[in-house]
Scaffold this active site. Structure first.
Site, short mmCIF file in Angstrom:
data_model
loop_
_atom_site.label_atom_id
_atom_site.label_comp_id
_atom_site.label_asym_id
_atom_site.label_seq_id
_atom_site.Cartn_x
_atom_site.Cartn_y
_atom_site.Cartn_z
CG HIS A 118 27.61 25.94 28.00
ND1 HIS A 118 28.47 25.74 29.06
CD2 HIS A 118 27.11 24.71 27.67
CE1 HIS A 118 28.50 24.45 29.36
NE2 HIS A 118 27.68 23.81 28.55
CG HIS A 139 21.35 17.81 24.00
ND1 HIS A 139 22.19 18.27 22.99
CD2 HIS A 139 22.17 17.27 24.93
CE1 HIS A 139 23.44 18.02 23.32
NE2 HIS A 139 23.46 17.42 24.50
NE ARG A 174 29.53 14.84 19.92
CZ ARG A 174 28.65 15.10 18.94
NH1 ARG A 174 27.52 15.71 19.23
NH2 ARG A 174 28.92 14.79 17.70
NE ARG A 218 25.29 19.22 18.84
CZ ARG A 218 25.67 19.81 19.97
NH1 ARG A 218 25.47 21.12 20.11
NH2 ARG A 218 26.21 19.13 20.95
CE1 TYR A 278 23.56 12.73 26.99
CE2 TYR A 278 23.27 14.89 27.97
CZ TYR A 278 24.10 13.89 27.50
OH TYR A 278 25.45 14.06 27.54
CG HIS A 329 23.58 21.84 26.38
ND1 HIS A 329 23.37 20.49 26.23
CD2 HIS A 329 24.15 22.00 27.59
CE1 HIS A 329 23.80 19.86 27.29
NE2 HIS A 329 24.27 20.74 28.15
CG HIS A 341 25.72 16.58 31.61
ND1 HIS A 341 24.46 16.46 31.05
CD2 HIS A 341 26.24 17.72 31.09
CE1 HIS A 341 24.24 17.48 30.23
NE2 HIS A 341 25.30 18.26 30.24
CD GLU A 380 29.18 23.18 25.44
OE1 GLU A 380 30.06 22.72 26.17
OE2 GLU A 380 28.11 22.57 25.21
CG ASP A 386 28.66 21.14 31.80
OD1 ASP A 386 28.06 20.08 31.59
OD2 ASP A 386 29.02 21.90 30.89
CG HIS A 419 24.34 22.36 33.03
ND1 HIS A 419 23.20 21.90 32.41
CD2 HIS A 419 25.37 21.99 32.22
CE1 HIS A 419 23.52 21.30 31.28
NE2 HIS A 419 24.83 21.33 31.15
#
Length: 455
Positions: free
Chosen positions: A277, A213, A92, A216, A131, A240, A71, A243, A328, A69
């Site tokens: 996660h 993703h 975030r 949500r 993404y 995900h 990003h 998490e 990650d 995993h």
């Protein structure tokens, strides 16, 4: 920048001699490994000295590691997000700010340097949870997959394999439209995502997979579209999952069930699926994941960095969920640290030592990670497997002292990425004596790529 796949030349025929090799159950001294067409064709034990013409690998040679995993653009956040306090949600916002500055060119530069750092850490394959699809504001590039192809090209330049997990990211939350930062993530519908993702092409070093993703970010009614796309291609599907407790609460409010139950109800779980996660789960969630053979990717250095919590890794594995590991957000890139952190976290949680052997942790960092990325034949030193391997020094200040038969325990519980001396992918030497063979100065490449995002 021309986004072409770097060819690696004619198929390799080579012989490697390893003074110590991990053969899945034990450390074996004096092993030769023959390579043809990028795969292992033979292994011989009891070879006390290197045969003529063999490449010598001093230390403990392991199967190449799988970073399940990633990003890649989060590498630009290292240290900058360690100022002050906050939560996952405040972190975030800083992540969004960095994402807003990326173009296909700067993304290529950053990912190329980040993947080179992974090669230096013994990683031979990465699962890129991708993404960041469109230009800021959500306008597609002339090439709708310019960003994904930048990642594929970056991995080829850095010499490692990639499973591009093209990610559906359609909403800001349950019933919420994407915010201004998320517009460049969104294809607006799962059908439009599938149409764009279908244009991506793999090759010998590239697999194309899919990702949700999170529950949500993909409306429940569109989850099945993503799952079906992956099923039709027999492709890996990642998501995900739980998490944050806030995600669980919001899912309950919107659907009256946990995120895991919601995914199960829409056909997302299964042996090709990996939950990332899997931190805040109920006992029923654990049973759903285990009974469906859905995998679990633990990312301990990120989970602790973001104060996410400690997931029930031992319970998940006991229930039937295979474990893999990922760096990650790249607070550090070190699969040995991820492996031991999973064990040490469980020790802290339970006050009991020894939940996984070194062998089990190495399997999570290699074979089970590769399987989660769509390469079930990788992660072992056996004939027929891809010739992907990494060698850890046994004479550094961290690793010197223990007897060679404990070299696996030394690697998992004492070594770091800095102890990697060699990385071989498809039989080709990508890292030799601690230096990348294709990118002369990886630290400089990282510094320049990160600096370009702050001008």
């Amino acid at each position: 920048m021309q986004l072409t796949h770097r060819t690696t030349g004619a198929p390799v025929t080579a012989t490697y001699w390893m003074d110590h090799a991990w053969l899945g159950t034990h450390v074996e001294p004096g092993v030769t490994l023959d390579v043809a067409d990028g795969r292992i064709t033979g292994i011989r034990t009891g070879v006390e000295t290197p045969p003529p013409g063999a490449t010598v690998l001093r230390g403990l040679t392991l199967p190449g590691l799988a970073n399940t995993h990633s990003h890649a653009f989060h590498r630009a956040l290292r240290a900058t997000v360690q100022v002050g306090s906050g939560t996952f949600w405040t972190w975030r916002e800083l992540m969004y700010r960095t994402a807003s500055r990326l173009t296909p060119d700067t993304y290529f530069d950053l990912a190329r340097a980040t993947y080179a750092e992974m090669a230096l850490a013994g990683i031979t394959s990465v699962g890129e949870f991708h993404y960041l699809h469109h230009a800021p504001g959500g306008t597609p590039y002339a090439n709708p997959n310019a960003m994904g192809e930048a990642l594929i090209a970056a991995a080829a330049e850095a010499g490692i394999r990639i499973t591009l997990l093209d990610t559906a990211y359609l909403a800001a939350g349950f019933g919420e439209k994407p915010n201004r930062h998320q517009l460049r993530f969104s294809d607006t519908t799962a059908e439009a995502w599938a149409e764009r993702a279908s244009l991506l092409k793999g090759d010998d070093h590239t697999l194309i997979g899919a990702a949700v993703h999170s529950v949500r970010a993909v409306p429940a009614g569109q989850l099945a579209t993503v799952a079906q796309w992956a099923e039709e291609r027999n492709a890996p599907l990642h998501v995900h999952l739980s998490e944050q407790t806030a995600e669980n609460d919001a899912c309950h409010a919107a659907h009256g069930r946990t995120p895991t139950r919601l995914l199960a109800d829409h056909g997302v779980l299964g042996p090709r699926t990996t939950g990332i996660h899997n931190t805040h789960l109920t006992e029923a969630d654990i049973e759903l994941l285990g009974s469906s053979a859905t995998g679990t990717c633990m990312c301990p250095t990120t989970e602790r960095d973001l104060a996410d919590g400690i997931g029930p890794a031992a319970a998940l594995q006991k229930a039937g969920s295979p474990l893999s590991l990922g760096s990650d957000s790249h607070a550090v890139i070190d699969l040995f640290e991820e492996a031991r952190a999973m064990e040490l976290n469980e020790r802290l949680r339970t006050h009991i030592r020894g939940h996984w052997t070194a062998a089990a942790l190495l399997r999570a960092a290699s074979a089970d990670g590769h399987a989660a990325l769509g390469r079930p034949d990788a992660g072992v030193l056996e004939p027929g497997a891809p010739a992907d391997l990494t060698t850890v020094a046994l004479d550094s200040v961290r690793t010197a002292g223990p007897v060679p038969r404990l070299a696996a325990e030394t690697a998992v519980f004492a070594a770091s990425a800095a102890d990697v001396r060699h990385t071989v992918v498809a039989g080709r030497h990508i890292v030799r004596d601690g230096r990348h063979t294709r990118i002369e100065d990886v630290p400089r490449a990282l510094a320049e790529a990160v600096a370009a995002l702050h001008h």
